[in-house]
Design a protein around this motif. Structure first.
Motif, short mmCIF file in Angstrom:
data_model
loop_
_atom_site.label_atom_id
_atom_site.label_comp_id
_atom_site.label_asym_id
_atom_site.label_seq_id
_atom_site.Cartn_x
_atom_site.Cartn_y
_atom_site.Cartn_z
N MET A 29 0.40 -1.34 -0.20
CA MET A 29 0.09 -0.17 -0.45
C MET A 29 1.19 1.36 0.11
N GLN A 30 0.72 2.56 -0.41
CA GLN A 30 1.33 3.57 -0.40
C GLN A 30 0.66 3.88 0.60
N ARG A 31 1.79 5.04 1.06
CA ARG A 31 2.32 5.91 2.71
C ARG A 31 0.82 6.21 2.78
N GLU A 32 1.13 7.27 1.73
CA GLU A 32 -0.22 8.82 2.08
C GLU A 32 -1.72 7.69 1.36
N ASN A 33 -1.81 7.17 1.04
CA ASN A 33 -3.17 6.44 0.80
C ASN A 33 -3.57 5.26 2.05
N LYS A 34 -2.18 5.09 2.36
CA LYS A 34 -2.36 3.94 4.00
C LYS A 34 -2.76 5.09 5.03
N ARG A 35 -2.70 5.42 5.43
CA ARG A 35 -2.75 7.02 6.11
C ARG A 35 -4.48 7.45 5.70
N GLU A 36 -4.43 7.72 4.86
CA GLU A 36 -5.90 8.04 4.61
C GLU A 36 -6.91 6.64 4.84
N VAL A 37 -6.41 5.86 4.38
CA VAL A 37 -7.06 4.43 5.35
C VAL A 37 -7.68 4.24 6.67
N ILE A 38 -6.71 4.45 6.98
CA ILE A 38 -6.49 4.64 8.47
C ILE A 38 -7.57 5.51 8.98
N ARG A 39 -7.22 6.40 8.59
CA ARG A 39 -8.38 7.95 8.78
C ARG A 39 -9.19 7.16 8.74
N ARG A 40 -9.69 6.80 8.06
CA ARG A 40 -11.64 6.86 7.84
C ARG A 40 -11.53 5.74 8.32
N LEU A 41 -11.18 4.51 8.84
CA LEU A 41 -11.45 3.90 9.82
C LEU A 41 -11.73 3.95 10.39
N LYS A 42 -10.87 4.89 11.72
CA LYS A 42 -11.10 5.38 12.60
C LYS A 42 -12.26 6.83 13.44
N SER A 43 -12.29 6.81 11.76
CA SER A 43 -13.45 7.68 12.07
C SER A 43 -14.95 7.36 12.18
N VAL A 44 -14.89 5.58 11.08
CA VAL A 44 -15.69 4.97 10.81
C VAL A 44 -16.28 4.22 12.66
N GLU A 45 -15.36 3.99 13.33
CA GLU A 45 -14.78 2.94 14.17
C GLU A 45 -15.98 3.69 15.25
N GLY A 46 -15.36 5.48 15.09
CA GLY A 46 -16.05 6.32 16.35
C GLY A 46 -17.53 6.96 16.09
N HIS A 47 -17.67 6.45 15.27
CA HIS A 47 -19.04 6.65 14.30
C HIS A 47 -20.28 6.05 14.91
N VAL A 48 -19.53 4.33 14.90
CA VAL A 48 -20.28 3.26 15.15
C VAL A 48 -20.50 2.91 16.92
N ARG A 49 -19.32 3.96 17.47
CA ARG A 49 -19.13 4.28 18.52
C ARG A 49 -20.62 5.04 18.93
N GLY A 50 -20.71 6.35 18.65
CA GLY A 50 -21.94 7.13 18.49
C GLY A 50 -23.29 6.59 18.64
N ILE A 51 -23.35 5.40 17.30
CA ILE A 51 -24.56 4.92 16.96
C ILE A 51 -24.65 4.27 18.51
N VAL A 52 -23.74 3.34 19.10
CA VAL A 52 -23.93 2.65 20.15
C VAL A 52 -24.54 3.78 21.25
N LYS A 53 -24.00 4.68 21.31
CA LYS A 53 -24.17 5.33 22.53
C LYS A 53 -25.42 5.71 22.30
N MET A 54 -25.89 6.58 21.39
CA MET A 54 -27.09 7.10 20.84
C MET A 54 -28.21 6.25 21.14
N MET A 55 -27.70 4.98 20.93
CA MET A 55 -29.43 3.46 21.12
C MET A 55 -29.08 2.92 22.52
N GLU A 56 -28.14 3.62 23.60
CA GLU A 56 -28.20 2.95 24.65
C GLU A 56 -28.77 4.36 25.87
N GLU A 57 -28.41 5.48 25.15
CA GLU A 57 -28.73 6.03 25.87
C GLU A 57 -30.26 6.84 25.76
N GLU A 58 -30.61 6.63 24.61
CA GLU A 58 -31.83 8.07 24.17
C GLU A 58 -33.19 7.15 23.91
#
Lengths: 86, 86, 86, 86
Positions: C1-30
């Motif tokens: 994988m090319q360094r820059e794209n790899k960094r971008e994929v990791i960044r996006r995956l972390k954003s997905v991870e945070g997004h999913v965590r947010g949905i769980v929180k939303m469902m548990e608290e509201e």
């Protein structure tokens, strides 16, 4: 299947059929590019996807109404179908 | 577009065209159920998806080869296209 | 994988991870509705689809360039990937 | 949302969250290939798709039952949702 939806699905399928025939003609008669063809096949792809959604919504509507569900409940269920990403 | 792939895409499109015509006929002549129709439209949906994949791979193959890419590199790129979920 | 794209994929995956965590929180608290949740899961669905497209384009770019393909050819191949309906 | 389905959706979302975290870790710590990563992102893609289907079916079930629809009608509607190609 409800009469009106059935007629609409048939109408759309005939349009897909004509569209596909047109792509074949285009490919046989012209020196078409990838971009030109895939633009057309993408359109067919989306059209079939929408036909599938219409079929599902027709089934839910007919089944729910025949079971005494209210118009409001049916409307909400059909809206729910549209919300799910395709 | 490469001759052989072009012929294959035309062949598949004609098959989709005939398939769609068959669904219309089925719907016009028989009292078909939702399940029967959606099974057929799903098959058309998948067929168009595969045509799109073939179009993309043909483009990549032709463009890469014409640019001096090795057969091995092209093979790996086409495999990479197939790996991505549809 | 090319360094820059790899960094971008990791960044996006972390954003997905945070997004999913947010949905769980939303469902548990509201007392969330179907529409609210499916709007979020649709967004995750699209984000993952785009990550897949980025991964494929990175592979094609790296493989073609390493094989001596021209920048122009690579650009056209990446554009071709984007043209196919998702 | 019905309690049991809500719990199941939360469970699955947490599994997606963990899975995505695992992909990030894999990418950060190992020299992963395109094939290895896309295999994992495809799995996440499918998991989110199934969550969407579960959300839709939960909505239809809850809405139809609360409107007095029969268990049989609800079962058929949920089956209809599963029949449509993704």
């Amino acid at each position: 299947m409800q009469r009106e939806n059935k007629r609409e699905v048939i109408r759309r399928l005939k349009s897909v059929e004509g569209h596909v025939r047109g792509i074949v003609k285009m490919m046989e008669e012209e020196d078409v590019t990838y971009a030109e063809v895939v633009q057309q096949t993408n359109a067919v792809f989306s059209a079939v996807r929408r036909i599938n959604a219409l079929l599902l919504k027709d089934f839910i509507e007919e089944r729910a109404l025949s079971d005494g569900a209210s118009e409001e409940a049916v409307r909400e269920m059909l809206k729910a179908v549209d919300r799910v990403a395709r």
